[in-house]
Design an enzyme around this catalytic site. Structure first.
Site, PDB file in Angstrom:
ATOM      1  N   LEU A  85       0.867  -1.173   0.000  1.00 23.01           N
ATOM      2  CA  LEU A  85       0.000   0.000   0.000  1.00 23.01           C
ATOM      3  C   LEU A  85       0.906   1.225   0.000  1.00 23.01           C
ATOM      4  O   LEU A  85       2.082   1.139   0.382  1.00 23.01           O
ATOM      5  CB  LEU A  85      -0.878   0.026   1.251  1.00 23.01           C
ATOM      6  CG  LEU A  85      -1.876  -1.114   1.395  1.00 23.01           C
ATOM      7  CD1 LEU A  85      -2.601  -1.022   2.739  1.00 23.01           C
ATOM      8  CD2 LEU A  85      -2.872  -1.109   0.253  1.00 23.01           C
ATOM      9  N   HIS A  86       0.361   2.349  -0.394  1.00 24.43           N
ATOM     10  CA  HIS A  86       1.119   3.586  -0.235  1.00 24.43           C
ATOM     11  C   HIS A  86       1.328   3.773   1.265  1.00 24.43           C
ATOM     12  O   HIS A  86       0.411   3.611   2.055  1.00 24.43           O
ATOM     13  CB  HIS A  86       0.363   4.765  -0.858  1.00 24.43           C
ATOM     14  CG  HIS A  86       0.252   4.630  -2.346  1.00 24.43           C
ATOM     15  ND1 HIS A  86       1.321   4.831  -3.192  1.00 24.43           N
ATOM     16  CD2 HIS A  86      -0.791   4.280  -3.135  1.00 24.43           C
ATOM     17  CE1 HIS A  86       0.943   4.624  -4.434  1.00 24.43           C
ATOM     18  NE2 HIS A  86      -0.343   4.285  -4.426  1.00 24.43           N
TER      19      HIS A  86
END
Length: 116
Positions: A11-12
């Site tokens: 994920l970011h």
């Protein structure tokens, strides 16, 4: 007999992004059409685990599961495509992922059952 698939994705690395992704995956979060498409494909169980920004997906599939058939069905399903577009805002491929690869398969390198 079921087959296990283990995959990884990032994920970011942002607390708000990770919190939102968690909320979308809480019970009742994914649209019913998405969970139905998973089950229809022959996926018997699916779990997503999180540590930091890294996700691990563990899938148990039946003998009729085909990743190619699942991908084709997903491409033709507007609800699944909308979900994938939404989730794509949170996700990023692993640095070693193949071009266009989202979830990257992991290689099993140890099994307790195989040990003396």
């Amino acid at each position: 007999m079921a087959t296990r698939h283990c995959l990884a994705l990032d994920l970011h690395d942002d607390p708000e992004t990770i919190a939102a992704y968690r909320r979308w995956h809480a019970p009742g979060g994914p649209p019913a059409a998405v969970t139905e498409s998973i089950r229809r494909a022959g996926i018997l169980d699916m779990q997503i685990w999180l540590t930091g920004p890294r996700l691990f997906m563990i899938m148990e599939t039946g003998p009729d599961f085909s990743p190619e058939a699942k991908a084709a069905a997903d491409a033709a399903d507007a609800d699944v495509q909308a979900w994938e577009a939404l989730m794509g805002k949170f996700q990023k491929a692993l640095p070693w992922a193949a071009p266009g690869e989202k979830w990257t398969p992991a290689e099993q390198i140890f099994s307790l059952a195989e040990q003396p």
